[in-house]
Design an enzyme around this catalytic site. Sequence first.
Site, PDB file in Angstrom:
ATOM      1  N   GLY A 265      -9.820   2.672  32.159  1.00 57.72           N
ATOM      2  CA  GLY A 265      -8.569   3.060  31.524  1.00 57.72           C
ATOM      3  C   GLY A 265      -8.514   4.549  31.306  1.00 57.72           C
ATOM      4  O   GLY A 265      -9.507   5.251  31.470  1.00 57.72           O
ATOM      5  N   GLU A 266      -7.331   4.980  30.986  1.00 59.75           N
ATOM      6  CA  GLU A 266      -7.155   6.396  30.706  1.00 59.75           C
ATOM      7  C   GLU A 266      -6.087   6.516  29.652  1.00 59.75           C
ATOM      8  O   GLU A 266      -4.995   5.998  29.813  1.00 59.75           O
ATOM      9  CB  GLU A 266      -6.732   7.118  31.981  1.00 59.75           C
ATOM     10  CG  GLU A 266      -6.600   8.591  31.778  1.00 59.75           C
ATOM     11  CD  GLU A 266      -6.493   9.357  33.096  1.00 59.75           C
ATOM     12  OE1 GLU A 266      -6.477   8.720  34.159  1.00 59.75           O
ATOM     13  OE2 GLU A 266      -6.427  10.582  33.019  1.00 59.75           O
ATOM     14  N   GLY A 267      -6.427   7.132  28.551  1.00 60.22           N
ATOM     15  CA  GLY A 267      -5.442   7.146  27.466  1.00 60.22           C
ATOM     16  C   GLY A 267      -5.346   8.485  26.790  1.00 60.22           C
ATOM     17  O   GLY A 267      -5.503   9.523  27.407  1.00 60.22           O
ATOM     18  N   THR A 268      -5.101   8.393  25.534  1.00 63.11           N
ATOM     19  CA  THR A 268      -4.832   9.572  24.720  1.00 63.11           C
ATOM     20  C   THR A 268      -5.962  10.587  24.759  1.00 63.11           C
ATOM     21  O   THR A 268      -5.727  11.789  24.828  1.00 63.11           O
ATOM     22  CB  THR A 268      -4.645   9.126  23.249  1.00 63.11           C
ATOM     23  OG1 THR A 268      -4.330   7.730  23.242  1.00 63.11           O
ATOM     24  CG2 THR A 268      -3.550   9.906  22.588  1.00 63.11           C
TER      25      THR A 268
ATOM     26  N   LYS B  62     -16.732   6.297  27.155  1.00 66.33           N
ATOM     27  CA  LYS B  62     -15.454   6.933  26.850  1.00 66.33           C
ATOM     28  C   LYS B  62     -15.668   8.433  26.891  1.00 66.33           C
ATOM     29  O   LYS B  62     -16.428   8.987  26.106  1.00 66.33           O
ATOM     30  CB  LYS B  62     -14.960   6.476  25.477  1.00 66.33           C
ATOM     31  CG  LYS B  62     -13.536   6.911  25.196  1.00 66.33           C
ATOM     32  CD  LYS B  62     -12.967   6.152  24.009  1.00 66.33           C
ATOM     33  CE  LYS B  62     -11.503   6.490  23.804  1.00 66.33           C
ATOM     34  NZ  LYS B  62     -10.888   5.684  22.751  1.00 66.33           N
TER      35      LYS B  62
ATOM     36  N   GLY C  15      -8.978  10.465  26.735  1.00 70.67           N
ATOM     37  CA  GLY C  15      -9.782  10.687  27.923  1.00 70.67           C
ATOM     38  C   GLY C  15      -9.959   9.404  28.695  1.00 70.67           C
ATOM     39  O   GLY C  15      -9.315   8.400  28.401  1.00 70.67           O
ATOM     40  N   LYS C  16     -10.842   9.485  29.697  1.00 67.49           N
ATOM     41  CA  LYS C  16     -11.010   8.325  30.562  1.00 67.49           C
ATOM     42  C   LYS C  16     -12.093   7.392  30.036  1.00 67.49           C
ATOM     43  O   LYS C  16     -13.018   7.838  29.361  1.00 67.49           O
ATOM     44  CB  LYS C  16     -11.381   8.798  31.964  1.00 67.49           C
ATOM     45  CG  LYS C  16     -10.225   9.538  32.612  1.00 67.49           C
ATOM     46  CD  LYS C  16     -10.608  10.161  33.927  1.00 67.49           C
ATOM     47  CE  LYS C  16      -9.392  10.869  34.501  1.00 67.49           C
ATOM     48  NZ  LYS C  16      -9.735  11.844  35.518  1.00 67.49           N
ATOM     49  N   VAL C  17     -11.967   6.134  30.397  1.00 65.59           N
ATOM     50  CA  VAL C  17     -12.975   5.146  30.016  1.00 65.59           C
ATOM     51  C   VAL C  17     -13.534   4.521  31.291  1.00 65.59           C
ATOM     52  O   VAL C  17     -12.777   4.107  32.169  1.00 65.59           O
ATOM     53  CB  VAL C  17     -12.371   4.047  29.104  1.00 65.59           C
ATOM     54  CG1 VAL C  17     -13.438   3.070  28.659  1.00 65.59           C
ATOM     55  CG2 VAL C  17     -11.694   4.668  27.884  1.00 65.59           C
TER      56      VAL C  17
ATOM     57  N   ASP D 105      -3.288   1.605  15.431  1.00 65.60           N
ATOM     58  CA  ASP D 105      -2.850   1.410  16.820  1.00 65.60           C
ATOM     59  C   ASP D 105      -3.330   0.063  17.339  1.00 65.60           C
ATOM     60  O   ASP D 105      -3.823  -0.048  18.462  1.00 65.60           O
ATOM     61  CB  ASP D 105      -3.365   2.561  17.692  1.00 65.60           C
ATOM     62  CG  ASP D 105      -2.641   2.629  19.043  1.00 65.60           C
ATOM     63  OD1 ASP D 105      -1.511   2.104  19.153  1.00 65.60           O
ATOM     64  OD2 ASP D 105      -3.211   3.203  19.996  1.00 65.60           O
TER      65      ASP D 105
HETATM   66  P1  ADP Z   1      -7.558   4.998  24.971  1.00 62.92           P
HETATM   67  O1  ADP Z   1      -7.641   6.005  23.873  1.00 62.92           O
HETATM   68  O2  ADP Z   1      -7.555   5.588  26.318  1.00 62.92           O
HETATM   69  O3  ADP Z   1      -6.501   3.960  24.755  1.00 62.92           O
HETATM   70  P2  ADP Z   1      -9.471   2.810  24.737  1.00 62.92           P
HETATM   71  O4  ADP Z   1     -10.731   2.887  23.957  1.00 62.92           O
HETATM   72  O5  ADP Z   1      -8.379   1.955  24.224  1.00 62.92           O
HETATM   73  O6  ADP Z   1      -8.975   4.302  24.958  1.00 62.92           O
HETATM   74  O7  ADP Z   1      -9.841   2.344  26.221  1.00 62.92           O
HETATM   75  C1  ADP Z   1      -8.880   2.230  27.235  1.00 62.92           C
HETATM   76  C2  ADP Z   1      -9.041   0.893  27.958  1.00 62.92           C
HETATM   77  O8  ADP Z   1     -10.352   0.786  28.514  1.00 62.92           O
HETATM   78  C3  ADP Z   1      -8.901  -0.324  27.029  1.00 62.92           C
HETATM   79  O9  ADP Z   1      -7.548  -0.722  26.906  1.00 62.92           O
HETATM   80  C4  ADP Z   1      -9.759  -1.355  27.739  1.00 62.92           C
HETATM   81  O10 ADP Z   1      -9.025  -1.965  28.792  1.00 62.92           O
HETATM   82  C5  ADP Z   1     -10.874  -0.522  28.364  1.00 62.92           C
HETATM   83  N1  ADP Z   1     -12.056  -0.490  27.484  1.00 62.92           N
HETATM   84  C6  ADP Z   1     -12.273   0.339  26.446  1.00 62.92           C
HETATM   85  N2  ADP Z   1     -13.451   0.111  25.836  1.00 62.92           N
HETATM   86  C7  ADP Z   1     -14.009  -0.910  26.509  1.00 62.92           C
HETATM   87  C8  ADP Z   1     -15.246  -1.634  26.368  1.00 62.92           C
HETATM   88  N3  ADP Z   1     -16.128  -1.327  25.414  1.00 62.92           N
HETATM   89  N4  ADP Z   1     -15.484  -2.635  27.236  1.00 62.92           N
HETATM   90  C9  ADP Z   1     -14.587  -2.936  28.191  1.00 62.92           C
HETATM   91  N5  ADP Z   1     -13.431  -2.318  28.373  1.00 62.92           N
HETATM   92  C10 ADP Z   1     -13.124  -1.300  27.557  1.00 62.92           C
END
Ligand code: ADP
Length: 337
Positions: free
Chosen positions: A26-29, A48, A31-33, A150
């Site tokens: 994922g990629e959000g507010t 993250k 950074g990338k995950v 959130d």
């Molecule tokens: P953002 O600030 O980018 O929203 P998140 O922590 O919500 O960051 O992570 C983005 C996405 O990555 C999540 O919606 C989920 O799909 C995936 N993700 C995040 N943390 C995990 C984790 N520990 N295990 C599996 N997937 C994760």
Amino acid sequence: MPRNRDDSPDGAYLIHGRYEKIEKLGEGTYGKVYKARDSKTDQVVALKKCRLQLDAEGVPPTTIREVSLLQVLSRSNHVVKLLGVEQIEEDGKVVLYLIFEYLQHDLKKFMDFKKKEKHNPLQPELVKPYLFQLIRGMAFMHQHGVMHRDLKPQNLLVDPKTNVLKIADLGLGRVFALPCKAYTHEIVTLWYRAPEVLLGTKIYSLPVDVWSIGCIFAEMVKGIPFFPADCEIAQLFMIFQVLGTPNEEVWPGVTSLRDWHMYPQWQPMDLHTHLEGLLDHQGCDLLKKMLVYNPNKRIPAKQAMKHPYFDDLDMEVMDALENPEVLNAGMEYQENA
Ligand code: ADP
Ligand code: MG
């Protein structure tokens, strides 16, 4: 020579000589995950990556906040576990990686997957334990003076093998201290945003999370988002059409809120009918209590845990999913929060 890039091919680059990126999740507010493998323990983890502002003294405050909160809150099994923090230099820049335990799905992806599989919302056997764990996790957070702000299916992680649910993405979480100061607006994603925030209240608190939990509950039952509007005014109207337009009687002070106008008058609908009978009367009663307009009258998380809707839930199974230490200390968070 492996390149030091975000989008390097699978396994081409070991972060810190240790974490092998598998895929981007994922990629959000912030950074990338990434999904990655810890070559030291062979464990699959979620990384993250946090962009750091160069002019700041090291780590941005949102990240520091997330890290210190997570360390405390990770004690609950219903908050995603922070396994470590690595500060490294990549391409001459300081980058922070938060290393989390990995869970197979977020609730959004899991519900989409379930829908494709059977054209059905989540089975009721899953809705109740998921909801309970979400409420238990939030009761723990609230007891520690932290609101999430959130909550949405994308920020909840589930493991379909164990049925455990964990709360993630505490980046917007914030320790609140009384007296509450005015927080920034635009915090909760629109669909899960509480009416007091939509109406521009200056002070808001824990009940905003309970509203979001209510929206997630209804979404799990219905299989589609409950209030999926595309702008703030449409969001309010969508809520009013289901719950009735609020007034001074049900919510003293509502007409003095910054963004209050003379809105069209809608009568409340019967939730049981609106949910097409998919939720029993106890469930509807709990949902109604979480979607109360007046934030001071909205059910607190610790109280919601005791709602009769959960009477037929196997508490031994639920307790086995929580950290025993938290459970033992937990009487406190149930009583004194
Ligand atoms: P953002 O600030 O980018 O929203 P998140 O922590 O919500 O960051 O992570 C983005 C996405 O990555 C999540 O919606 C989920 O799909 C995936 N993700 C995040 N943390 C995990 C984790 N520990 N295990 C599996 N997937 C994760
Ligand atoms: Mg997120």
